[in-house]
Structures are given as C-alpha cells and as structure tokens.
Design an enzyme around this catalytic site. Sequence first.
Site, short mmCIF file in Angstrom:
data_model
loop_
_atom_site.label_atom_id
_atom_site.label_comp_id
_atom_site.label_asym_id
_atom_site.label_seq_id
_atom_site.Cartn_x
_atom_site.Cartn_y
_atom_site.Cartn_z
N ASP A 1 7.21 -24.14 -1.03
CA ASP A 1 7.79 -23.21 -0.05
C ASP A 1 8.28 -21.90 -0.67
OD1 ASP A 1 7.35 -25.14 1.90
OD2 ASP A 1 9.31 -26.06 1.57
N LYS B 1 3.99 -18.85 -0.94
CA LYS B 1 2.58 -18.74 -1.39
C LYS B 1 1.69 -18.18 -0.28
CE LYS B 1 2.66 -23.16 -2.16
NZ LYS B 1 4.09 -23.45 -1.99
N GLY C 1 2.92 -26.32 4.31
CA GLY C 1 3.14 -25.45 5.46
C GLY C 1 3.22 -24.04 4.92
N HIS C 2 2.22 -23.24 5.18
CA HIS C 2 2.16 -21.87 4.63
C HIS C 2 2.29 -20.88 5.78
CE1 HIS C 2 -0.17 -23.45 0.86
NE2 HIS C 2 1.01 -23.99 1.01
N GLN D 1 2.14 -26.93 -2.53
CA GLN D 1 3.30 -27.50 -3.24
C GLN D 1 3.67 -26.58 -4.42
OE1 GLN D 1 0.52 -30.02 -2.45
NE2 GLN D 1 1.60 -29.80 -0.53
#
Length: 407
Positions: A12, A15, A39-40, A198
């Site tokens: 988080d 990225k 989750g991006h 990650q």
Amino acid sequence: MNLVIVGAQWGDEGKGKIVDYLARDADTVIRYSGGANAGHTIVVDDATYKLHLVPSGIIYPGTTVVLGSSMVIDPQSLMEELSRLEAAGISWKGRVFISDRAHLVLPGYKERDREKDSARKTPLGTTGRGIGITYALKAFREGVRFADVFDSEMFIDLDEKDKAFIDSYRSSLKSMVFDVTAFMSGQKNKRVLFEGAQGVLLDLDCGTYPYVSSGCSSSFGAAAGTGIGPRDLDGVIGVFKAYTTRVGNGPFPSEFREDRDGNLGHTIREIGHEYGTTTGRPRRCGYLDLVSLRYACRTASIDSLALTHLDVYDTFDEIKACVGYRYKGREIADFPTSNEVLSSAEPVLKSFPGWKQDISSCGTYDSLPERARTYVSFIESFTAVPADIISVGSNRSQTILRKSFWS
Ligand code: GDP
Ligand code: IMO
Ligand code: MG
C-alpha cells in the site's frame, strides 16, 4: 527498457499511483506477483480506479497490460474487474493478456484460506482471497495453470464443481491467454514496466516470515514472473510512504503506540485515509522505518526511490523517523530476521521540524519547503538511494519527477 516498480514496505505504498504515472510513456505494463489480495488505487482528476488484478497501465488507452506467470488469478474476480473498468469508460478488449503459466484461484480456495487463517494460533490476517492456498497447491504441484484450461485432458484431479467453474470461463479467457515468454522476446526495444504487488517486507523469502504473503513480491520476482532473466531488468524503483503502514498481523517496530506517541496513529490514519483498498481494514500506522527501508533497498536492488504521502505531514510541528532499533540495551542498525527481536525492538527516533505548509500543489523539487527537502535529503543519505519521484497527493498530477527514467 525494463523498469521494475516494487513496494519497499509492507504494501500500500502507492505503487498503483506511481505505475500509472510512469505508464504514460510505457508500451507495456506487466504485473508479476500476487493476486486479488492487492488493491492499487489510481486517481485521475475526479475519477478513482481501484484495481486488484489488472495492471495499473490500463487507464492509458494505448498500453498493453499483462498478468504475469507468478500471479494467482481468480477468473471471476478478473472478469468482474474488467466489467467495472468498461463501465467506467476504459476499453480493455484486445490489450489485456494473461500468462498461460499463471495459476487459477478456484472457488473453494478463498473459504479454505479464511478457515486456515482463523484456525492459526496467531492468525496472519490474510485478505481471504485464496492466495496462500493457491501458491501452496502450486508448490505441491497440484495447481491449475491457465494453459491447462485449454488442454483436452486435465492432469490434475478436480471435483465437478471446479470443472464446471473452469468450463464457464474458458471461452471468455481464450483470447487473453498467451505465452508471455514469447511476448517478452518481442519487447526488447519497448518500454516495459514491471508492476509489483505487496512489498519487500511481505515477500515470502525476504519479508517478516511468517507474517508475509505467499508470492515473490520483491523485485527479483519480476524476472521469474514474466519469463525473462534477471540481467534483462534495467532498474528498480522502490515506492515508500513518508511514514509506514501495515495491514494484518506481524511485527512492526516503528508502529505508533498510544503510551509513547499519543494519538499520532489515529491522526495519520485519518489524514492519510489509511484503510485497506481490498478489505477496508484500518491500516496500522507508524514512523518511517529507515532501517527496514535500507534493508529493502539492499535486498531488492532499488536504485531509485519514489516517496509518497509526503503531504500527509503538512500540518505537523515535528516529524520523526526511525533510524535504528534498541533491543535489550543495545542498538541494532540492520533489519533483524528474528520475530522476537522485531517484536520487542524499540525504535530509535530522529526528529525533524515540520514545514507547516500545504505542499499538495508543489510541482517541482525546488518549490518544496526547505524543511521538507531536509527530510527527503536525510532519507536519501540514510539509504544511499536518490528519491527521484516525490508524490504530494493521490492525484496523478500531484507528482514531482526529478529524473527521466526512459533514457
Ligand atoms: P498500492 O497498493 O501500493 O498501490 O497503494 P494503495 O492504492 O493500496 O494505497 C495508497 C493510497 O494512498 C491510495 O488511496 C492512493 O490514492 C493514496 N495515495 C497515493 N499517493 C499519495 C500521496 O502522495 N499522498 C496522499 N495523500 N495519498 C496518496
Ligand atoms: P498491495 O499490492 C497490504 C497482507 C495481508 C496479510 C498478509 C497475508 O495493495 O500493496 P494474503 O491474503 O496475501 O495471504 O495475506 O499480507 N497483504 C497486503 N497488505 N497491501 C497488499 O497488497 C497486501 N497483500 C497482502 O494483509 O497481512
Ligand atoms: Mg494496496
């Protein structure tokens, strides 16, 4: 040219934002690890996109995106995510591809993941997306690859429910599944971004085991996960926040503690909106941990840093960063392997005066307040890596680029 974007903390870090920003000039974005545990988030003007499986290059209409070989992919989640993108006006057909070596997450795996985690003496706090089960079955040689979906006979025994699930996605997957190794050999003169999921500290080998994810989330996963060799990687950009966050359990030496740090944890969580993109869980917050950042730089060959969330500190009188650990009366300068040491280590903190100014519209490094530049310079000298990108807000436009990456 092949550039890797890796998380340099526990995930988080931003990225998605950085990959999207650099994707403007890229031909291809290829995601190399993890699955829908990621989750991006990408923010472009008033639009927000939350991606879990689809690489963050998708927002630009001309970019090809690839889900790499080391990913673990639930076809149902993927098709739902693609439908959401379509509804948001992003046309994806003909430019989303999946490595035929990637593994499928089958319906029962998510439940098994949740059951297994809650049965642990100390649960890891997994995202419940079936990630660990899929990687374990892969290592056990009982996984199902996307290539297998198109074989006339499956070599792995599957129950009727799983077979029916696969049958229902075969035709929609057909045009997307390809041999990524052959594809990459045609990308020699192209600009390719390798998107990590990650972060280094959640990597199965380099991270805070067992409180890690189960894929290869450090930069070296970029080669294995996309069918090229390590010498073909040209640079590694490590993304990190101006502070540190972590979701789920596990040691976190610089975590804010109420008895020592008052309500700093709560304040940062609210200003930085530190709630998980995938599960909505509140993220644990702490001081920037320079010991672990230096470890990440070293073990992941990070040669450029992308510092995000610097704006979150805009209102602070004082900012502190962790420059060492104290354990049983002695100081530790290197990131330890032992969970016992990591769990009871006290952070050694260095203080910096706050800049007390809104930096969210600063477009150049020189326009940042001097005190913000002092914080950045200290990070650079501590890690011996330049901060070539600085992010001062979630929007694509709130980004300071200090060098050109594609030359
Ligand atoms: P990722 O998993 O590394 O892609 O990061 P996430 O998207 O899960 O979480 C990062 C969050 O911070 C997202 O909500 C982003 O929109 C937001 N974000 C990214 N960069 C910045 C920044 O520089 N400042 C602020 N305030 N928010 C940011
Ligand atoms: P992005 O790509 C933050 C964490 C989970 C849990 C541990 C294991 O958005 O940075 P898993 O479901 O992978 O078996 O969970 O890893 N985790 C993440 N934390 N960001 C992520 O991805 C994460 N992916 C997994 O919270 O502690
Ligand atoms: Mg995330």
